[in-house]
Design a protein around this motif. Structure first.
Motif, PDB file in Angstrom:
ATOM      1  N   LEU A  87     -65.317  26.667 -12.617  1.00  0.00           N
ATOM      2  CA  LEU A  87     -64.456  27.095 -11.519  1.00  0.00           C
ATOM      3  C   LEU A  87     -64.996  26.636 -10.171  1.00  0.00           C
ATOM      4  O   LEU A  87     -64.280  26.665  -9.163  1.00  0.00           O
ATOM      5  CB  LEU A  87     -64.316  28.623 -11.512  1.00  0.00           C
ATOM      6  N   ARG A  88     -66.277  26.265 -10.152  1.00  0.00           N
ATOM      7  CA  ARG A  88     -66.929  25.799  -8.928  1.00  0.00           C
ATOM      8  C   ARG A  88     -66.878  26.864  -7.831  1.00  0.00           C
ATOM      9  O   ARG A  88     -66.721  26.573  -6.652  1.00  0.00           O
ATOM     10  CB  ARG A  88     -66.302  24.492  -8.439  1.00  0.00           C
ATOM     11  N   GLN A  89     -66.995  28.121  -8.248  1.00  0.00           N
ATOM     12  CA  GLN A  89     -67.025  29.251  -7.332  1.00  0.00           C
ATOM     13  C   GLN A  89     -68.282  30.074  -7.626  1.00  0.00           C
ATOM     14  O   GLN A  89     -68.650  30.260  -8.784  1.00  0.00           O
ATOM     15  CB  GLN A  89     -65.795  30.146  -7.527  1.00  0.00           C
ATOM     16  N   ARG A  90     -68.912  30.559  -6.587  1.00  0.00           N
ATOM     17  CA  ARG A  90     -70.083  31.410  -6.784  1.00  0.00           C
ATOM     18  C   ARG A  90     -69.622  32.811  -7.210  1.00  0.00           C
ATOM     19  O   ARG A  90     -68.817  33.444  -6.518  1.00  0.00           O
ATOM     20  CB  ARG A  90     -70.897  31.504  -5.485  1.00  0.00           C
ATOM     21  N   MET A  91     -70.108  33.268  -8.368  1.00  0.00           N
ATOM     22  CA  MET A  91     -69.706  34.559  -8.900  1.00  0.00           C
ATOM     23  C   MET A  91     -70.895  35.279  -9.512  1.00  0.00           C
ATOM     24  O   MET A  91     -71.928  34.672  -9.822  1.00  0.00           O
ATOM     25  CB  MET A  91     -68.627  34.379  -9.987  1.00  0.00           C
ATOM     26  N   LEU A  92     -70.725  36.583  -9.697  1.00  0.00           N
ATOM     27  CA  LEU A  92     -71.703  37.397 -10.404  1.00  0.00           C
ATOM     28  C   LEU A  92     -71.129  37.746 -11.765  1.00  0.00           C
ATOM     29  O   LEU A  92     -69.971  38.172 -11.867  1.00  0.00           O
ATOM     30  CB  LEU A  92     -72.015  38.670  -9.613  1.00  0.00           C
ATOM     31  N   VAL A 111     -67.500  40.725 -17.155  1.00  0.00           N
ATOM     32  CA  VAL A 111     -66.743  40.775 -15.908  1.00  0.00           C
ATOM     33  C   VAL A 111     -67.372  39.817 -14.902  1.00  0.00           C
ATOM     34  O   VAL A 111     -68.596  39.744 -14.770  1.00  0.00           O
ATOM     35  CB  VAL A 111     -66.681  42.213 -15.336  1.00  0.00           C
ATOM     36  N   LEU A 112     -66.516  39.049 -14.227  1.00  0.00           N
ATOM     37  CA  LEU A 112     -66.931  38.144 -13.164  1.00  0.00           C
ATOM     38  C   LEU A 112     -66.477  38.726 -11.834  1.00  0.00           C
ATOM     39  O   LEU A 112     -65.306  39.088 -11.671  1.00  0.00           O
ATOM     40  CB  LEU A 112     -66.292  36.769 -13.356  1.00  0.00           C
ATOM     41  N   VAL A 113     -67.407  38.820 -10.891  1.00  0.00           N
ATOM     42  CA  VAL A 113     -67.111  39.344  -9.562  1.00  0.00           C
ATOM     43  C   VAL A 113     -67.249  38.191  -8.563  1.00  0.00           C
ATOM     44  O   VAL A 113     -68.346  37.666  -8.372  1.00  0.00           O
ATOM     45  CB  VAL A 113     -68.079  40.484  -9.182  1.00  0.00           C
ATOM     46  N   PRO A 114     -66.158  37.749  -7.941  1.00  0.00           N
ATOM     47  CA  PRO A 114     -66.237  36.640  -6.988  1.00  0.00           C
ATOM     48  C   PRO A 114     -67.111  36.996  -5.792  1.00  0.00           C
ATOM     49  O   PRO A 114     -67.029  38.098  -5.253  1.00  0.00           O
ATOM     50  CB  PRO A 114     -64.778  36.429  -6.553  1.00  0.00           C
ATOM     51  N   GLU A 155     -76.028  38.152 -13.545  1.00  0.00           N
ATOM     52  CA  GLU A 155     -76.373  36.734 -13.498  1.00  0.00           C
ATOM     53  C   GLU A 155     -75.498  36.053 -12.454  1.00  0.00           C
ATOM     54  O   GLU A 155     -74.293  36.286 -12.403  1.00  0.00           O
ATOM     55  CB  GLU A 155     -76.136  36.095 -14.872  1.00  0.00           C
ATOM     56  N   THR A 156     -76.121  35.222 -11.621  1.00  0.00           N
ATOM     57  CA  THR A 156     -75.363  34.478 -10.623  1.00  0.00           C
ATOM     58  C   THR A 156     -74.860  33.177 -11.226  1.00  0.00           C
ATOM     59  O   THR A 156     -75.637  32.407 -11.799  1.00  0.00           O
ATOM     60  CB  THR A 156     -76.231  34.170  -9.398  1.00  0.00           C
ATOM     61  N   ILE A 157     -73.557  32.947 -11.122  1.00  0.00           N
ATOM     62  CA  ILE A 157     -72.949  31.718 -11.624  1.00  0.00           C
ATOM     63  C   ILE A 157     -72.770  30.761 -10.455  1.00  0.00           C
ATOM     64  O   ILE A 157     -72.090  31.077  -9.475  1.00  0.00           O
ATOM     65  CB  ILE A 157     -71.580  32.006 -12.279  1.00  0.00           C
ATOM     66  N   GLU A 158     -73.406  29.610 -10.555  1.00  0.00           N
ATOM     67  CA  GLU A 158     -73.324  28.611  -9.493  1.00  0.00           C
ATOM     68  C   GLU A 158     -72.967  27.254 -10.079  1.00  0.00           C
ATOM     69  O   GLU A 158     -73.282  26.959 -11.242  1.00  0.00           O
ATOM     70  CB  GLU A 158     -74.653  28.513  -8.738  1.00  0.00           C
ATOM     71  N   TRP A 159     -72.341  26.440  -9.270  1.00  0.00           N
ATOM     72  CA  TRP A 159     -71.945  25.107  -9.700  1.00  0.00           C
ATOM     73  C   TRP A 159     -73.181  24.232  -9.873  1.00  0.00           C
ATOM     74  O   TRP A 159     -74.008  24.114  -8.976  1.00  0.00           O
ATOM     75  CB  TRP A 159     -71.001  24.501  -8.673  1.00  0.00           C
ATOM     76  N   SER A 160     -73.318  23.595 -11.050  1.00  0.00           N
ATOM     77  CA  SER A 160     -74.489  22.763 -11.325  1.00  0.00           C
ATOM     78  C   SER A 160     -74.129  21.291 -11.511  1.00  0.00           C
ATOM     79  O   SER A 160     -74.956  20.501 -11.954  1.00  0.00           O
ATOM     80  CB  SER A 160     -75.197  23.269 -12.593  1.00  0.00           C
TER      81      SER A 160
END
Length: 274
Positions: A27-32, A42-45, A191-196
């Protein structure tokens, strides 16, 4: 909620965090990312696409979240449920595979403005009980002066607890985005989701998906068929997003195009790695 109060949103995925994480990168969005019960995440934008006020030209939160849910679902074997709310409305969008998303909306005072058929379709796609659960969902579509939009959303979540969903404390519909992020950050498994980058993100997701029930569709003639279908669906979605200036649907289209293009080359990539 007042008209100046920020909106909020949650993305509920019917899969474990280890499976959701690689897909969410695309998604190329920073999420938790946090676990939310048995086989739910659950993903929290962390970004705030819904902060634009009326008249500012900003994209509504329901459109943004609908696009994200669709983008996640087209590349995964599990459904994605977007919950969203702002000063005037609350609602949900359920996306699953290539099927048309289904959603429902309540005004801030709890007045239902959706179709009953949408709730029945919602129940069927999530495998809910066709009698007890559908009765509970139907109650959310009937007038009730004692139930505002927040109460309607909590009623929806109460039905989903029967499937194993258990949202962590503080991740509650109606809360502002800042509070949602703080509640997610303090969870032990957050966990922090970041674009890699496209290469790493897609490789990680393909590794996860190949071990699921749709693994056989990732290679050979079936894989090429699926990739072609993703390309065919991605082109009109991308143009739709461009026409409406919708970041959510543009992301969904771009993601489908990326999946399709990489799927056509997947056999070669996998052979080089084996």
């Amino acid at each position: 909620m007042s008209s100046l109060e920020p909106a909020g949103a949650l993305l509920l995925c019917r899969a474990e965090p280890a499976t959701v994480g690689p897909a969410a990168q695309l998604l190329r969005q920073r999420m938790l990312l946090v676990g939310a019960g048995h086989e739910w995440s659950v993903l929290v934008p962390e970004s705030k696409p819904w902060l634009a006020t009326k008249g500012s030209g900003g994209e509504p939160v329901d459109r943004v979240l609908g696009g994200w849910a669709g983008a996640l679902a087209v590349g995964a074997p599990w459904p994605v449920l977007a919950l969203w709310w702002d000063a005037d409305r609350s609602g949900f969008t359920l996306a699953s595979g290539f099927r048309r998303p289904v959603g429902y909306v309540w005004l801030a005072n709890g007045t239902p403005v959706g179709e009953d058929e949408a709730l029945r379709t919602f129940a069927a796609r999530l495998g809910l009980d066709p009698v007890l659960d559908v009765q509970s969902l139907s109650a959310l579509a009937r007038p009730d002066t004692a139930a505002d939009a927040r109460a309607r959303m909590l009623g929806l979540l109460a039905v989903l607890t029967r499937t194993g969903l258990e949202l962590p404390a503080g991740l509650t519909p109606g809360e502002p985005a800042d509070r949602l992020r703080e509640a997610a950050r303090v969870q032990a498994d957050a966990e922090t989701i970041e674009w890699s980058g496209w290469r790493d993100a897609v490789h990680a997701e393909l590794d996860v998906v190949e071990n699921t029930g749709i693994g056989p569709w990732m290679r050979g003639p079936k894989g090429r068929c699926l990739a072609a279908a993703q390309l065919a669906a991605g082109v009109p979605l991308t143009f739709h997003g461009l026409r409406r200036r919708s970041g959510g649907w543009l992301t969904a289209g771009a993601l489908l195009l990326a999946h399709g293009a990489l799927g056509l080359a997947y056999d070669r990539i996998r052979a080089a790695r084996d």
